[in-house]
Design a protein around this motif. Structure first.
Motif, PDB file in Angstrom:
ATOM      1  N   LEU A 111       3.060   3.229 -11.986  1.00  0.00           N
ATOM      2  CA  LEU A 111       3.254   2.656 -10.658  1.00  0.00           C
ATOM      3  C   LEU A 111       3.825   1.248 -10.737  1.00  0.00           C
ATOM      4  O   LEU A 111       3.334   0.402 -11.479  1.00  0.00           O
ATOM      5  CB  LEU A 111       1.925   2.609  -9.898  1.00  0.00           C
ATOM      6  CG  LEU A 111       1.482   3.870  -9.156  1.00  0.00           C
ATOM      7  CD1 LEU A 111       0.143   3.625  -8.473  1.00  0.00           C
ATOM      8  CD2 LEU A 111       2.517   4.284  -8.129  1.00  0.00           C
ATOM      9  N   VAL A 152      -4.057  -2.560  -9.124  1.00  0.00           N
ATOM     10  CA  VAL A 152      -3.993  -1.499  -8.119  1.00  0.00           C
ATOM     11  C   VAL A 152      -5.415  -1.067  -7.801  1.00  0.00           C
ATOM     12  O   VAL A 152      -6.212  -0.808  -8.709  1.00  0.00           O
ATOM     13  CB  VAL A 152      -3.182  -0.286  -8.618  1.00  0.00           C
ATOM     14  CG1 VAL A 152      -3.229   0.848  -7.592  1.00  0.00           C
ATOM     15  CG2 VAL A 152      -1.740  -0.679  -8.900  1.00  0.00           C
ATOM     16  N   VAL A 192       0.830  -1.198   0.000  1.00  0.00           N
ATOM     17  CA  VAL A 192       0.000   0.000   0.000  1.00  0.00           C
ATOM     18  C   VAL A 192       0.866   1.250   0.000  1.00  0.00           C
ATOM     19  O   VAL A 192       1.984   1.261   0.517  1.00  0.00           O
ATOM     20  CB  VAL A 192      -0.978   0.021   1.190  1.00  0.00           C
ATOM     21  CG1 VAL A 192      -1.963  -1.119   1.092  1.00  0.00           C
ATOM     22  CG2 VAL A 192      -0.225  -0.043   2.502  1.00  0.00           C
ATOM     23  N   TRP A 224       6.176   2.373  -0.428  1.00  0.00           N
ATOM     24  CA  TRP A 224       5.273   1.231  -0.348  1.00  0.00           C
ATOM     25  C   TRP A 224       5.481   0.500   0.975  1.00  0.00           C
ATOM     26  O   TRP A 224       6.613   0.304   1.422  1.00  0.00           O
ATOM     27  CB  TRP A 224       5.526   0.272  -1.498  1.00  0.00           C
ATOM     28  CG  TRP A 224       5.118   0.809  -2.834  1.00  0.00           C
ATOM     29  CD1 TRP A 224       5.915   1.407  -3.762  1.00  0.00           C
ATOM     30  CD2 TRP A 224       3.808   0.798  -3.404  1.00  0.00           C
ATOM     31  NE1 TRP A 224       5.184   1.771  -4.866  1.00  0.00           N
ATOM     32  CE2 TRP A 224       3.890   1.405  -4.678  1.00  0.00           C
ATOM     33  CE3 TRP A 224       2.565   0.332  -2.966  1.00  0.00           C
ATOM     34  CZ2 TRP A 224       2.778   1.558  -5.516  1.00  0.00           C
ATOM     35  CZ3 TRP A 224       1.462   0.481  -3.787  1.00  0.00           C
ATOM     36  CH2 TRP A 224       1.572   1.088  -5.047  1.00  0.00           C
ATOM     37  N   THR A 252     -13.762   3.308  -4.544  1.00  0.00           N
ATOM     38  CA  THR A 252     -12.681   2.493  -5.091  1.00  0.00           C
ATOM     39  C   THR A 252     -12.592   2.713  -6.595  1.00  0.00           C
ATOM     40  O   THR A 252     -13.602   2.943  -7.260  1.00  0.00           O
ATOM     41  CB  THR A 252     -12.903   0.988  -4.824  1.00  0.00           C
ATOM     42  OG1 THR A 252     -14.111   0.562  -5.455  1.00  0.00           O
ATOM     43  CG2 THR A 252     -12.975   0.692  -3.339  1.00  0.00           C
ATOM     44  N   LYS A 282      -7.341   1.895  -6.100  1.00  0.00           N
ATOM     45  CA  LYS A 282      -7.258   3.246  -5.554  1.00  0.00           C
ATOM     46  C   LYS A 282      -8.422   3.432  -4.591  1.00  0.00           C
ATOM     47  O   LYS A 282      -9.582   3.163  -4.938  1.00  0.00           O
ATOM     48  CB  LYS A 282      -7.320   4.264  -6.693  1.00  0.00           C
ATOM     49  CG  LYS A 282      -7.085   5.702  -6.247  1.00  0.00           C
ATOM     50  CD  LYS A 282      -7.073   6.618  -7.469  1.00  0.00           C
ATOM     51  CE  LYS A 282      -6.758   8.051  -7.091  1.00  0.00           C
ATOM     52  NZ  LYS A 282      -6.729   8.927  -8.300  1.00  0.00           N
ATOM     53  N   TYR A 296      -3.309   3.804  -2.302  1.00  0.00           N
ATOM     54  CA  TYR A 296      -3.249   2.809  -3.372  1.00  0.00           C
ATOM     55  C   TYR A 296      -2.855   1.471  -2.760  1.00  0.00           C
ATOM     56  O   TYR A 296      -1.918   1.401  -1.957  1.00  0.00           O
ATOM     57  CB  TYR A 296      -2.211   3.202  -4.428  1.00  0.00           C
ATOM     58  CG  TYR A 296      -2.503   4.495  -5.151  1.00  0.00           C
ATOM     59  CD1 TYR A 296      -3.162   4.497  -6.382  1.00  0.00           C
ATOM     60  CD2 TYR A 296      -2.104   5.723  -4.616  1.00  0.00           C
ATOM     61  CE1 TYR A 296      -3.419   5.685  -7.055  1.00  0.00           C
ATOM     62  CE2 TYR A 296      -2.368   6.915  -5.280  1.00  0.00           C
ATOM     63  CZ  TYR A 296      -3.018   6.888  -6.494  1.00  0.00           C
ATOM     64  OH  TYR A 296      -3.277   8.072  -7.167  1.00  0.00           O
ATOM     65  N   GLU A 345       0.104   7.334 -11.977  1.00  0.00           N
ATOM     66  CA  GLU A 345      -0.586   6.050 -11.801  1.00  0.00           C
ATOM     67  C   GLU A 345      -0.244   5.040 -12.880  1.00  0.00           C
ATOM     68  O   GLU A 345      -0.122   3.842 -12.599  1.00  0.00           O
ATOM     69  CB  GLU A 345      -2.093   6.300 -11.744  1.00  0.00           C
ATOM     70  CG  GLU A 345      -2.511   7.106 -10.522  1.00  0.00           C
ATOM     71  CD  GLU A 345      -3.991   7.422 -10.485  1.00  0.00           C
ATOM     72  OE1 GLU A 345      -4.455   7.922  -9.437  1.00  0.00           O
ATOM     73  OE2 GLU A 345      -4.682   7.166 -11.495  1.00  0.00           O
ATOM     74  N   ALA A 379      -1.784  -2.449  -3.949  1.00  0.00           N
ATOM     75  CA  ALA A 379      -1.317  -3.114  -5.171  1.00  0.00           C
ATOM     76  C   ALA A 379      -0.966  -4.566  -4.911  1.00  0.00           C
ATOM     77  O   ALA A 379      -0.542  -4.944  -3.812  1.00  0.00           O
ATOM     78  CB  ALA A 379      -0.102  -2.379  -5.732  1.00  0.00           C
TER      79      ALA A 379
END
Length: 210
Positions: free
Chosen positions: A84, A203, A62, A107, A165, A205, A134, A81, A136
């Motif tokens: 990422l 991912v 995250v 992260w 989301t 969001k 975020y 984004e 992931a």
């Protein structure tokens, strides 16, 4: 509650109930993040799994939190984004390098012993309103599903949150759910997820409005 407490008294447990009580205690200690010494504890830590027995992803990388500051937070890019790449460790032990400017953040890995993941535990001092993060994970597909056909093996993404989301797959949005609500598991659904053969970056969001 009284029944559960009695189940956790391992020394008093007898017969087939003892193994069940051991599993309950082990899960509880895992959820508390307790490190156990094999020399003194009869409980074996559960093997770390990305997906739990019910199919929920419980282990994420995250990034955040970011201040929303008005507007439509799900539509505002707080980082690059499309570029990422969650920094962490691959299955072979080699490091993954971050692929974008992260706004001074890094992260962090978060895992849960339950079906839901509570980010308040990761950022207890963050204001409760209007925050974005975020989450992931890399998802493997043995075959290409990027061409959407009416096939029975198409993958549906299901997720739930107590706010908005916006799922992104390989840098591209595949859905948007902007609601103020209570958490309901699997409340949001994206059908026909266009997975490429091999590893895909998913991912989620997240916007917490209040």
């Amino acid at each position: 509650g009284r029944i559960i407490i009695s189940q956790l008294l391992l020394r008093a447990a007898r017969g087939p109930f003892k193994s069940r009580a051991t599993r309950i205690m082990s899960r509880m200690l895992d959820s508390l993040g307790v490190d156990r010494d094999a020399r003194v504890s009869p409980l074996a830590p559960r093997q770390r799994r990305v997906v739990d027995g019910d199919g929920f992803i419980t282990d994420w990388l995250v990034l955040g939190p970011f201040a929303a500051d008005g507007g439509q937070p799900l539509d505002r890019a707080f980082v690059e984004e499309a570029a990422l790449v969650p920094a962490g460790e691959q299955t072979d032990g080699t490091a993954i390098r971050a692929g974008a400017d992260l706004g001074g953040r890094s992260w962090q890995r978060v895992a849960s012993a339950f079906s839901q993941v509570d980010l308040d535990e990761l950022w207890p001092d963050a204001p409760a309103r209007d925050r974005v993060a975020y989450a992931a994970i890399h998802v493997y597909s043995p075959q290409d599903r990027s061409v959407l056909l009416d096939a029975p093996d198409m993958i549906a993404l299901r997720c739930g949150a107590d706010g908005g989301t916006k799922p992104l797959l390989n840098g591209h949005p595949v859905g948007r759910f902007d609601f103020v609500r209570d958490l309901v598991l699997d409340a949001d659904r994206v059908d026909g997820l266009p997975l490429r053969q091999g590893w895909n970056l998913l991912v989620i969001k997240l916007h917490n409005p209040g």
